[in-house]
Design an enzyme around this catalytic site. Structure first.
Site, PDB file in Angstrom:
ATOM      1  N   ARG A 102      30.536  31.485  47.218  1.00  0.00           N
ATOM      2  CA  ARG A 102      30.447  32.248  48.185  1.00  0.00           C
ATOM      3  C   ARG A 102      29.805  31.703  48.618  1.00  0.00           C
ATOM      4  O   ARG A 102      28.630  31.986  48.808  1.00  0.00           O
ATOM      5  CB  ARG A 102      30.513  33.850  47.127  1.00  0.00           C
ATOM      6  CG  ARG A 102      31.238  34.485  47.142  1.00  0.00           C
ATOM      7  CD  ARG A 102      31.038  35.250  46.500  1.00  0.00           C
ATOM      8  NE  ARG A 102      32.256  36.109  45.620  1.00  0.00           N
ATOM      9  CZ  ARG A 102      32.308  36.815  44.891  1.00  0.00           C
ATOM     10  NH1 ARG A 102      31.086  37.888  44.696  1.00  0.00           N
ATOM     11  NH2 ARG A 102      33.325  37.539  44.104  1.00  0.00           N
ATOM     12  N   CYS A 145      41.417  38.090  42.163  1.00  0.00           N
ATOM     13  CA  CYS A 145      42.624  39.145  41.777  1.00  0.00           C
ATOM     14  C   CYS A 145      43.706  37.636  42.716  1.00  0.00           C
ATOM     15  O   CYS A 145      44.289  38.339  41.901  1.00  0.00           O
ATOM     16  CB  CYS A 145      41.823  39.896  42.188  1.00  0.00           C
ATOM     17  SG  CYS A 145      39.930  40.304  42.564  1.00  0.00           S
ATOM     18  N   GLN A 197      33.637  34.408  36.940  1.00  0.00           N
ATOM     19  CA  GLN A 197      32.776  35.000  36.347  1.00  0.00           C
ATOM     20  C   GLN A 197      34.567  35.634  35.483  1.00  0.00           C
ATOM     21  O   GLN A 197      35.539  34.520  34.892  1.00  0.00           O
ATOM     22  CB  GLN A 197      34.416  36.097  37.456  1.00  0.00           C
ATOM     23  CG  GLN A 197      32.482  36.413  38.575  1.00  0.00           C
ATOM     24  CD  GLN A 197      33.519  37.284  39.265  1.00  0.00           C
ATOM     25  OE1 GLN A 197      34.857  38.014  39.501  1.00  0.00           O
ATOM     26  NE2 GLN A 197      31.917  38.168  40.338  1.00  0.00           N
ATOM     27  N   ASP A 206      36.248  37.961  34.904  1.00  0.00           N
ATOM     28  CA  ASP A 206      36.822  38.785  35.544  1.00  0.00           C
ATOM     29  C   ASP A 206      38.703  38.555  35.221  1.00  0.00           C
ATOM     30  O   ASP A 206      39.410  37.471  35.540  1.00  0.00           O
ATOM     31  CB  ASP A 206      37.044  38.348  37.561  1.00  0.00           C
ATOM     32  CG  ASP A 206      38.224  39.260  38.298  1.00  0.00           C
ATOM     33  OD1 ASP A 206      37.960  40.557  37.796  1.00  0.00           O
ATOM     34  OD2 ASP A 206      38.177  38.643  39.118  1.00  0.00           O
ATOM     35  N   HIS A 213      41.750  45.661  37.273  1.00  0.00           N
ATOM     36  CA  HIS A 213      40.217  44.202  37.043  1.00  0.00           C
ATOM     37  C   HIS A 213      39.140  44.764  35.974  1.00  0.00           C
ATOM     38  O   HIS A 213      38.621  46.083  36.186  1.00  0.00           O
ATOM     39  CB  HIS A 213      39.914  44.213  38.505  1.00  0.00           C
ATOM     40  CG  HIS A 213      40.371  44.611  39.246  1.00  0.00           C
ATOM     41  ND1 HIS A 213      40.475  43.372  40.695  1.00  0.00           N
ATOM     42  CD2 HIS A 213      41.293  45.709  40.188  1.00  0.00           C
ATOM     43  CE1 HIS A 213      41.420  43.297  41.472  1.00  0.00           C
ATOM     44  NE2 HIS A 213      42.094  44.942  41.021  1.00  0.00           N
ATOM     45  N   HIS A 272      42.156  40.789  34.746  1.00  0.00           N
ATOM     46  CA  HIS A 272      43.575  40.969  35.732  1.00  0.00           C
ATOM     47  C   HIS A 272      45.055  42.245  34.511  1.00  0.00           C
ATOM     48  O   HIS A 272      45.465  41.268  33.443  1.00  0.00           O
ATOM     49  CB  HIS A 272      43.743  40.511  36.897  1.00  0.00           C
ATOM     50  CG  HIS A 272      42.706  40.032  37.274  1.00  0.00           C
ATOM     51  ND1 HIS A 272      42.226  39.475  37.892  1.00  0.00           N
ATOM     52  CD2 HIS A 272      41.680  41.707  38.440  1.00  0.00           C
ATOM     53  CE1 HIS A 272      41.597  39.059  38.582  1.00  0.00           C
ATOM     54  NE2 HIS A 272      40.811  40.939  38.733  1.00  0.00           N
ATOM     55  N   LYS A 283      34.771  52.013  40.667  1.00  0.00           N
ATOM     56  CA  LYS A 283      34.948  50.742  39.581  1.00  0.00           C
ATOM     57  C   LYS A 283      33.512  51.637  38.417  1.00  0.00           C
ATOM     58  O   LYS A 283      32.858  52.369  38.551  1.00  0.00           O
ATOM     59  CB  LYS A 283      33.604  49.928  39.841  1.00  0.00           C
ATOM     60  CG  LYS A 283      34.180  48.962  40.759  1.00  0.00           C
ATOM     61  CD  LYS A 283      33.330  47.957  41.734  1.00  0.00           C
ATOM     62  CE  LYS A 283      31.941  48.233  41.921  1.00  0.00           C
ATOM     63  NZ  LYS A 283      31.114  47.210  41.859  1.00  0.00           N
TER      64      LYS A 283
HETATM   65 ZN   LIG Z   1      39.793  41.112  39.950  1.00  0.00          ZN
END
Ligand SMILES: [Zn+2]
Ligand SMILES: [Zn+2]
Length: 491
Positions: free
Chosen positions: A298, A269, A316, A318, A449, A320, A403
């Site tokens: 991580r 992000c 991910q 992930d 997200h 945006h 979320k």
């Molecule tokens: Zn994100």
């Protein structure tokens, strides 16, 4: 179920302390699938071979139990009673300040320090089974003593217990760590490091097929792929808030040439905000939909690493979306439709959870509580408009947004949280993102997200176990095998 499970943990401790009088019981809670109890066995070693003996003793003891009798003790009385158990003493010191006092529950001849929540009828405690034994640090702290944890389960009927045990057997056969090895998909090396999976040619192909498929669905919705570096300055994460909330689970990187702090990125992000901020944006440019499959890192606790379920290096899906407020509804609808399509492809059933913030712990979140309220109401409206039934997840929000989470169910009925969609007003504010609106005024975009399979690596684990290694043809790393058939030699 919880009182039954918790009560059976008492019974386990009663049996263990009769069989091993020097064993010190510590904590024994009910958990999702049953219960466990942690013991300090001193020099004694116990294994699964001891289970029949312990279970037999449990069945004998339970016949003598009439109920769980509550006793309220003063701190002095409690310390005296548990004088030879340093773990209980530690708990007594902690709980002596509790308003409801220290309570000890007695059943038969067994007494345990406990806050209550037991079966009303001990006759219910009948259909139990001890499952496994493992090491566990006292209070989960690696600096403390390693204890012995005994896991068990219990059900109201024999039928339910049998069903559970059959399912466990099947899950064991499908364990992705076992199948991953047998199908030659991934490996770990001590030289590379714990929690850092290495994908073999077949595993890498499988991983690429999943990513390519997700990528193709995203491309059809107008997402464009970006690529961002593995490391970034601490400043970036300080601005996003990750530094404050997640510093302890981020890997620090040092440079030979500067004093600046760097970190391996735990999330995409913050980097994506900088791609958005790289040039002036107009209302006509929005929405901008970015996708990034770069690796994330991580620093998970070594004790919690497990196969592909919990790793230190992963990616991910992930994405945006930077959009105007009037575009949020459509963008979230599209994301919800995408989750539906992708789950259907893999044959996974699912449910949704609306994860909201916990107003009693404001320190866990950034931003104005009023904005939280607005966003949570908005998310609720979107779910209702899409006729999506959902369960509530109070306190499960991300630190910057509520979320909409999708929890998938695999072929064994086990649940995995995969997709998530979040409407975020705070990161655009923290990074001072803007666009010029039709009236010439500068406005803030909203950042959505969204991840569908979540982490493709963890998703591989779900797929391996869901399909028991028998992947649909389009995903199978080995689709066809040629078997040479020779004519039998004439003698
Ligand atoms: Zn994100
Ligand atoms: Zn209890």
């Amino acid at each position: 179920m919880e009182p039954l499970r918790h009560s059976t943990a008492h019974l386990l401790a009663a049996a263990v302390t009769e069989l091993w009088p020097n064993a010190k019981p510590t904590l024994g809670p009910a958990i999702a699938d049953g219960f466990y109890y942690d013991f300090d066995f001193g020099n004694a070693k116990i294994s699964e071979e001891d289970f029949p003996k312990i279970e037999e003793r449990m069945h004998t003891i339970i016949k003598t139990w009439k109920g769980f009798e509550k006793n309220v003790l003063t701190k002095e009385e409690a310390l005296k009673e548990f004088a030879d158990n340093p773990y209980k003493k530690e708990l007594i010191e902690e709980h002596s300040k509790d308003s409801d006092g220290l309570t000890v529950y007695q059943s038969g001849g067994f007494r345990d320090l406990c806050r209550g929540g037991h079966s009303t009828d001990p006759k219910e405690i009948k259909y139990f089974k001890l499952l496994s034994v493992a090491g566990a640090y006292w209070r989960g702290d690696e600096k403390q003593k390693m204890l012995t944890r005994i896991y068990g389960t219990v059900f109201p009927t024999q039928k339910e217990l049998d069903e559970y045990l059959t399912l466990q057997e099947e899950a064991k056969k499908r364990d992705h760590r076992k199948l991953g090895r047998e199908l030659d998909l991934f490996t770990f090396s001590e030289l590379v490091g714990a929690g850092l999976p290495l994908y073999t040619p077949k595993g890498a192909l499988l991983r690429r097929l999943v990513n390519d498929y997700v990528e193709s669905v995203q491309a059809a919705q107008g997402y464009t792929q970006v690529w961002t570096p593995q490391i970034a300055k601490a400043e970036l994460f300080k601005t996003s808030g990750h530094y404050d909330k997640y510093k302890d689970s981020m890997f620090k990187v040092t440079s030979n040439y500067s004093e600046e702090e760097y970190f391996l990125k735990p999330m995409n992000c913050p980097q994506h905000t900088q791609i958005y901020a790289s040039k002036a944006r107009s209302y006509r440019d929005l929405p901008i939909r970015l996708t990034d499959f770069a690796m994330l890192y991580r620093d998970e606790k070594p004790g919690e690493l497990s196969g592909l379920a919990r790793v230190r290096a992963f990616s991910q899906d992930d994405c945006h979306v930077f959009c105007r407020e009037d575009q949020v509804d459509l963008e979230v609808d599209m994301a919800l439709a995408m989750t539906k399509e992708i789950m259907k492809t893999f044959g996974l059933s699912y449910k949704y959870r609306l994860s909201t913030h916990d107003p009693e712990h404001p320190e866990k979140y950034i931003g104005d509580p009023k904005v939280w309220e607005k966003t949570e109401e908005w998310a609720e409206k979107i779910m209702k408009r899409n006729k999506i039934e959902y369960i509530d997840g109070p306190g499960e929000a991300a630190f910057y947004a509520p979320k909409m989470d999708l929890i998938a169910k695999d072929s064994l009925g086990r649940e995995w949280q995969l997709s998530t969609i979040q409407i975020d007003f705070f990161l655009p504010e923290r990074f001072d993102l803007e666009y010029v609106d039709s009236d010439g005024a500068k406005k803030r975009p909203v950042m959505i997200h969204r991840a569908i399979v979540g982490s493709p690596e963890r998703f591989l684990m779900v797929l391996i176990e869901h399909f028991a290694g028998n992947f649909p043809t389009w995903l199978a790393p080995v689709q066809v095998k040629m078997l040479p058939i020779t004519e039998r030699k004439k003698s």
